[in-house]
Write a protein that holds these residues in place. Structure first.
Motif, PDB file in Angstrom:
ATOM      1  N   PRO A 138      45.869  27.648  42.326  1.00 53.73           N
ATOM      2  CA  PRO A 138      46.451  26.727  41.344  1.00 53.73           C
ATOM      3  C   PRO A 138      47.441  27.359  40.368  1.00 53.73           C
ATOM      4  N   SER A 139      47.513  28.700  40.336  1.00 53.69           N
ATOM      5  CA  SER A 139      48.379  29.349  39.339  1.00 53.69           C
ATOM      6  C   SER A 139      49.059  30.577  39.946  1.00 53.69           C
ATOM      7  N   GLY A 140      49.948  31.159  39.163  1.00 55.38           N
ATOM      8  CA  GLY A 140      50.709  32.310  39.654  1.00 55.38           C
ATOM      9  C   GLY A 140      50.138  33.646  39.235  1.00 55.38           C
ATOM     10  N   SER A 141      48.865  33.708  38.845  1.00 54.50           N
ATOM     11  CA  SER A 141      48.297  34.949  38.307  1.00 54.50           C
ATOM     12  C   SER A 141      48.130  36.042  39.357  1.00 54.50           C
ATOM     13  N   MET A 142      48.185  35.681  40.650  1.00 51.95           N
ATOM     14  CA  MET A 142      48.032  36.681  41.703  1.00 51.95           C
ATOM     15  C   MET A 142      49.307  36.900  42.500  1.00 51.95           C
ATOM     16  N   GLU A 143      50.433  36.402  42.002  1.00 54.59           N
ATOM     17  CA  GLU A 143      51.706  36.656  42.696  1.00 54.59           C
ATOM     18  C   GLU A 143      51.998  38.155  42.673  1.00 54.59           C
ATOM     19  N   GLN A 144      52.632  38.698  43.700  1.00 52.85           N
ATOM     20  CA  GLN A 144      53.133  38.050  44.885  1.00 52.85           C
ATOM     21  C   GLN A 144      52.127  38.072  46.037  1.00 52.85           C
ATOM     22  N   THR A 145      50.938  38.561  45.787  1.00 50.33           N
ATOM     23  CA  THR A 145      49.913  38.565  46.827  1.00 50.33           C
ATOM     24  C   THR A 145      49.588  37.148  47.246  1.00 50.33           C
ATOM     25  N   LEU A 146      49.386  36.270  46.270  1.00 53.71           N
ATOM     26  CA  LEU A 146      49.094  34.866  46.529  1.00 53.71           C
ATOM     27  C   LEU A 146      50.012  34.005  45.681  1.00 53.71           C
ATOM     28  N   HIS A 181      37.683  27.275  39.534  1.00 54.59           N
ATOM     29  CA  HIS A 181      37.426  28.651  39.941  1.00 54.59           C
ATOM     30  C   HIS A 181      38.641  29.523  39.615  1.00 54.59           C
ATOM     31  N   LEU A 182      38.420  30.820  39.617  1.00 51.95           N
ATOM     32  CA  LEU A 182      39.498  31.776  39.401  1.00 51.95           C
ATOM     33  C   LEU A 182      39.525  32.759  40.555  1.00 51.95           C
ATOM     34  N   ILE A 183      40.674  33.426  40.727  1.00 46.41           N
ATOM     35  CA  ILE A 183      40.795  34.441  41.769  1.00 46.41           C
ATOM     36  C   ILE A 183      41.518  35.647  41.188  1.00 46.41           C
ATOM     37  N   LYS A 184      40.899  36.818  41.330  1.00 49.02           N
ATOM     38  CA  LYS A 184      41.459  38.058  40.785  1.00 49.02           C
ATOM     39  C   LYS A 184      41.110  39.210  41.725  1.00 49.02           C
ATOM     40  N   ARG A 185      41.646  40.400  41.392  1.00 53.76           N
ATOM     41  CA  ARG A 185      41.347  41.608  42.155  1.00 53.76           C
ATOM     42  C   ARG A 185      40.340  42.463  41.395  1.00 53.76           C
ATOM     43  N   GLU A 195      48.913  51.246  41.042  1.00 53.46           N
ATOM     44  CA  GLU A 195      48.770  49.868  41.503  1.00 53.46           C
ATOM     45  C   GLU A 195      50.078  49.239  41.980  1.00 53.46           C
ATOM     46  N   THR A 196      51.125  50.045  42.063  1.00 54.30           N
ATOM     47  CA  THR A 196      52.427  49.480  42.453  1.00 54.30           C
ATOM     48  C   THR A 196      52.423  48.773  43.818  1.00 54.30           C
ATOM     49  N   PRO A 197      51.527  49.121  44.784  1.00 55.33           N
ATOM     50  CA  PRO A 197      51.561  48.386  46.050  1.00 55.33           C
ATOM     51  C   PRO A 197      51.300  46.893  45.925  1.00 55.33           C
ATOM     52  N   TYR A 198      50.622  46.459  44.863  1.00 60.89           N
ATOM     53  CA  TYR A 198      50.321  45.030  44.765  1.00 60.89           C
ATOM     54  C   TYR A 198      50.732  44.386  43.449  1.00 60.89           C
ATOM     55  N   LEU A 199      51.068  45.173  42.428  1.00 60.25           N
ATOM     56  CA  LEU A 199      51.462  44.565  41.163  1.00 60.25           C
ATOM     57  C   LEU A 199      52.810  43.867  41.275  1.00 60.25           C
ATOM     58  N   ASP A 200      52.928  42.723  40.614  1.00 59.70           N
ATOM     59  CA  ASP A 200      54.187  41.987  40.573  1.00 59.70           C
ATOM     60  C   ASP A 200      54.922  42.394  39.297  1.00 59.70           C
ATOM     61  N   ASP A 206      47.078  40.344  39.916  1.00 64.12           N
ATOM     62  CA  ASP A 206      48.198  41.152  40.415  1.00 64.12           C
ATOM     63  C   ASP A 206      49.469  40.869  39.624  1.00 64.12           C
ATOM     64  N   ASN A 207      49.632  39.655  39.160  1.00 64.62           N
ATOM     65  CA  ASN A 207      50.746  39.317  38.277  1.00 64.62           C
ATOM     66  C   ASN A 207      50.273  39.590  36.857  1.00 64.62           C
ATOM     67  N   ARG A 208      50.127  40.858  36.557  1.00 62.24           N
ATOM     68  CA  ARG A 208      49.367  41.342  35.403  1.00 62.24           C
ATOM     69  C   ARG A 208      49.848  40.760  34.080  1.00 62.24           C
ATOM     70  N   ASP A 209      51.139  40.573  33.918  1.00 61.65           N
ATOM     71  CA  ASP A 209      51.660  40.064  32.649  1.00 61.65           C
ATOM     72  C   ASP A 209      51.514  38.553  32.517  1.00 61.65           C
ATOM     73  N   HIS A 210      51.020  37.896  33.557  1.00 65.44           N
ATOM     74  CA  HIS A 210      50.843  36.435  33.512  1.00 65.44           C
ATOM     75  C   HIS A 210      49.462  36.066  34.064  1.00 65.44           C
ATOM     76  N   SER A 211      48.464  36.818  33.662  1.00 66.31           N
ATOM     77  CA  SER A 211      47.111  36.594  34.163  1.00 66.31           C
ATOM     78  C   SER A 211      46.101  36.669  33.028  1.00 66.31           C
ATOM     79  N   ARG A 212      45.372  35.586  32.827  1.00 65.36           N
ATOM     80  CA  ARG A 212      44.308  35.565  31.810  1.00 65.36           C
ATOM     81  C   ARG A 212      43.031  36.068  32.479  1.00 65.36           C
ATOM     82  N   ASP A 213      42.915  37.382  32.566  1.00 60.33           N
ATOM     83  CA  ASP A 213      41.829  37.992  33.325  1.00 60.33           C
ATOM     84  C   ASP A 213      40.805  38.636  32.390  1.00 60.33           C
ATOM     85  N   SER A 214      40.104  39.664  32.890  1.00 62.59           N
ATOM     86  CA  SER A 214      39.041  40.285  32.093  1.00 62.59           C
ATOM     87  C   SER A 214      39.522  40.756  30.729  1.00 62.59           C
TER      88      SER A 214
END
Length: 251
Positions: free
Chosen positions: A58-66, A131-135, A162-167, A194-202
């Protein structure tokens, strides 16, 4: 020997018999179809409940992975035996306060019933918004710190690349620094987008009841496959290699 009562049935008597046979055939077909549908729904329900579930992003918090509106499959079974590893992408229920309070508009009983039926067979994913989805960055016992002078997260004293997956934006070497220094409690995970600057995570939920950690009881499972759109069909990379140099947490 013949009798008057044993005479062959006339055409007028055969028509009702044919109709009865045809009626029994139609009902038998409908019964078989109903049995097949019920069995299919039950099998799909068991699969969804214990093996695999479908969600959409539903959101862009895991871009570009998802990407937003990607549809994914989540493995519910394997982690029950093997547990979770750093790098796994997991779907979990809100531990409390992570998602804003929203009201769902009344869609009517017909739409709700149809959506419920489609969710049983995994076609619809009506609870994706809840639900939420994170790494996973830290598992139980891990000491996770942000950040070193290069802007890297450290796990058990080891910086991870983390550069292999960070956006990251063009020219950006690391995400915005949000300081934290935590030790993951038993039965919990520390997760970041993965979209660390746009993710309301831990990092942003340390003032909530879970203190930013995700209880394992809230984890639905490990996301492993993008199913839609077809142009993005394929496995979801766990990037376990990023964490290969991290030592086990001190007992």
């Amino acid at each position: 020997m013949t009798s008057e009562n044993a005479t062959a049935a006339g055409p007028d008597e055969l028509i009702p018999r044919r109709r009865r046979r045809r009626g029994r055939g139609v009902w038998a077909l409908l019964r078989d179809i109903l049995v097949i549908v019920v069995v299919a729904v039950l099998v799909s329900f068991v699969i969804k409940t214990f093996l695999v579930r479908s969600f959409y992003i539903p959101s862009g918090s895991m871009e570009q992975t998802l990407m937003i509106k990607d549809r994914i499959l989540v493995d519910e079974l394997t982690p029950r035996f093997s547990g979770y590893d750093r790098g796994d992408v997991v779907v979990f229920r809100d531990p409390g306060g992570w998602l804003p309070v929203t009201t769902t508009p009344d869609r009517g009983p017909l739409v709700e019933s149809f959506d419920w039926l489609m969710s049983l067979v995994g076609i619809s994913a009506p609870d994706s918004e809840d639900h939420l989805i994170k790494r996973i960055i830290g598992v139980a016992g891990d000491h996770v710190v942000c950040c070193n002078q290069l802007g890297q997260v450290e796990v058990n004293g080891t910086p991870i690349d983390e550069t292999p997956y960070l956006d990251l934006a063009e020219g950006q070497n690391a995400p915005q620094v949000v300081p934290y220094d935590v030790t993951v409690p038993e039965g919990s995970l520390w997760v970041l987008g993965d979209n660390r600057d746009h993710s309301r995570d831990s990092r942003y939920n340390m003032d909530q009841p879970s203190h930013g950690f995700v209880p394992l009881a809230n984890v639905v499972g490990r996301a492993f496959l993008i199913t839609w759109p077809l142009s993005r069909f394929g496995p979801i990379d766990t990037h376990h290699a990023v964490f290969e140099g991290v030592p086990e947490a001190d007992g």
